[in-house]
Design a protein around this motif. Structure first.
Motif, short mmCIF file in Angstrom:
data_model
loop_
_atom_site.label_atom_id
_atom_site.label_comp_id
_atom_site.label_asym_id
_atom_site.label_seq_id
_atom_site.Cartn_x
_atom_site.Cartn_y
_atom_site.Cartn_z
N GLY A 1 -18.39 -1.94 -5.63
CA GLY A 1 -17.35 -1.83 -4.63
C GLY A 1 -15.96 -1.93 -5.25
N TYR A 2 -15.15 -0.95 -5.04
CA TYR A 2 -13.70 -0.99 -5.22
C TYR A 2 -13.20 0.09 -4.28
N GLY A 3 -13.87 0.19 -3.17
CA GLY A 3 -14.25 1.35 -2.41
C GLY A 3 -15.74 1.45 -2.66
N HIS B 1 -2.20 -1.55 -9.23
CA HIS B 1 -1.17 -2.11 -10.11
C HIS B 1 0.23 -1.66 -9.68
N ILE B 2 0.38 -0.35 -9.46
CA ILE B 2 1.69 0.19 -9.10
C ILE B 2 2.20 -0.43 -7.79
N ASN B 3 1.32 -0.46 -6.79
CA ASN B 3 1.73 -1.00 -5.48
C ASN B 3 2.02 -2.49 -5.55
N ASN B 4 1.20 -3.23 -6.32
CA ASN B 4 1.41 -4.67 -6.37
C ASN B 4 2.70 -5.02 -7.12
N LYS C 1 -5.19 -6.37 -10.68
CA LYS C 1 -6.29 -5.46 -10.95
C LYS C 1 -7.15 -5.17 -9.72
N GLY C 2 -6.99 -5.97 -8.65
CA GLY C 2 -7.87 -5.80 -7.52
C GLY C 2 -9.22 -6.44 -7.78
N GLU D 1 -15.34 -9.74 -9.35
CA GLU D 1 -14.57 -9.95 -10.57
C GLU D 1 -13.27 -9.15 -10.47
N HIS D 2 -12.35 -9.48 -11.36
CA HIS D 2 -11.06 -8.80 -11.38
C HIS D 2 -10.86 -8.25 -12.79
#
Length: 275
Positions: A71-73, A140-143, A196-197, A247-248
């Motif tokens: 899952g990351y989606g 990364h960009i959004n955060n 990293k989500g 995990e990240h």
């Protein structure tokens, strides 16, 4: 069902076709979450409770639906294409069910959180990995933007419009410099979950790159997995025994995939020994 003159309405039904022998990504998006975040006062730029709730819902979905690999989606393997609505509705149900665990002092009230989803079929392993990489780069960009934007507001006492104008045209290095020079904040020290989500997957013993357990080429992994019914049932049982972890980690580099060959082969690994 008995025949009747009303049965003609079934002719309006259309199947939801998905391509076989592809990697299916189900992307789940919250509906109206900007309003929901404001309604329940989510912390800016990141609310750890909300992220933990999302991860818990994802773990629950993976427990219920063993076809999901990572899952990351939510992604499921080749030739396993149950209707995507099952994943979306299951995720929505668990998100609502688990809400009180993470927001015990904020009872839900209508309109309740809901999600929609879209399914995309990717024909190759590289396409699927590039999709995962794209999502992590976006994270990364959004955060980085949100962290800088909200720091300017919360600590720099700028208005939202002023902060937005201030950041127009800035690059990543500029935002890092703003955080460090103005607020003594090193973005690299931010929690990995924000940068990293979260990656959710079944945990098996890690494999050393170059060992015999690693598939030789991407082309090998792209071949459909032909199994007998007994083999498929045994693999399903082994997957059910595996621990689902959050995990990240960096999913862009090869190391993540090389050390976890089961993610691409759909063959369960070895259950780690308890220590």
């Amino acid at each position: 069902m008995a025949n009747s003159k009303f049965e003609y309405v079934k002719d309006f039904e259309r199947p939801d076709y998905l391509l076989p022998n592809t990697w299916l990504v189900v992307r789940i998006d919250g509906k109206g979450f900007t309003k929901l975040c404001a309604k329940y006062g989510f912390e800016k730029p990141n609310d750890k409770r909300a992220l933990d709730l999302m991860n818990a819902a994802a773990k629950a979905v993976m427990t219920d639906i063993p076809d999901i690999i990572v899952g990351y989606g939510l992604r499921i393997p080749q030739d396993l294409h149950p209707i995507r609505q099952k994943r979306v509705s299951t995720f929505s149900a668990y998100y609502v069910h688990l809400w009180s665990t993470y927001f015990p002092d904020m009872p839900l009230a209508p309109p309740l959180p809901s999600f929609d989803g879209r399914a995309v079929c990717y024909p190759s392993v590289q396409n699927m990995r590039d999709y995962m990489s794209w999502r992590q780069v976006d994270c990364h960009i959004n955060n980085l933007y949100n962290t800088t934007f909200w720091t300017l507001i919360q600590q720099g006492r700028m208005g939202a419009t002023e902060a937005e104008e201030f950041l127009k045209g800035t690059l990543s290095k500029d935002k890092n410099e703003i955080l460090y020079s103005k607020f003594h904040m090193n973005y690299n020290n931010e929690p990995e979950i924000f940068k990293k989500g979260s990656v959710v997957f079944r945990d098996y013993e890690l494999v050393e790159p170059g060992s015999d357990n690693v598939a030789e080429t991407i082309d090998d992994l792209a071949e459909p997995l032909n199994q007998s019914k007994t083999q498929a049932e045994n693999d399903k049982k082994r997957r059910a025994k595996a621990r689902i972890v959050v995990e990240h980690l960096d999913v862009i580099k090869d190391d993540f995939w090389d050390r976890r060959p089961w993610l691409l082969s759909n063959k369960p690994g070895k259950i780690p020994k308890l220590t």
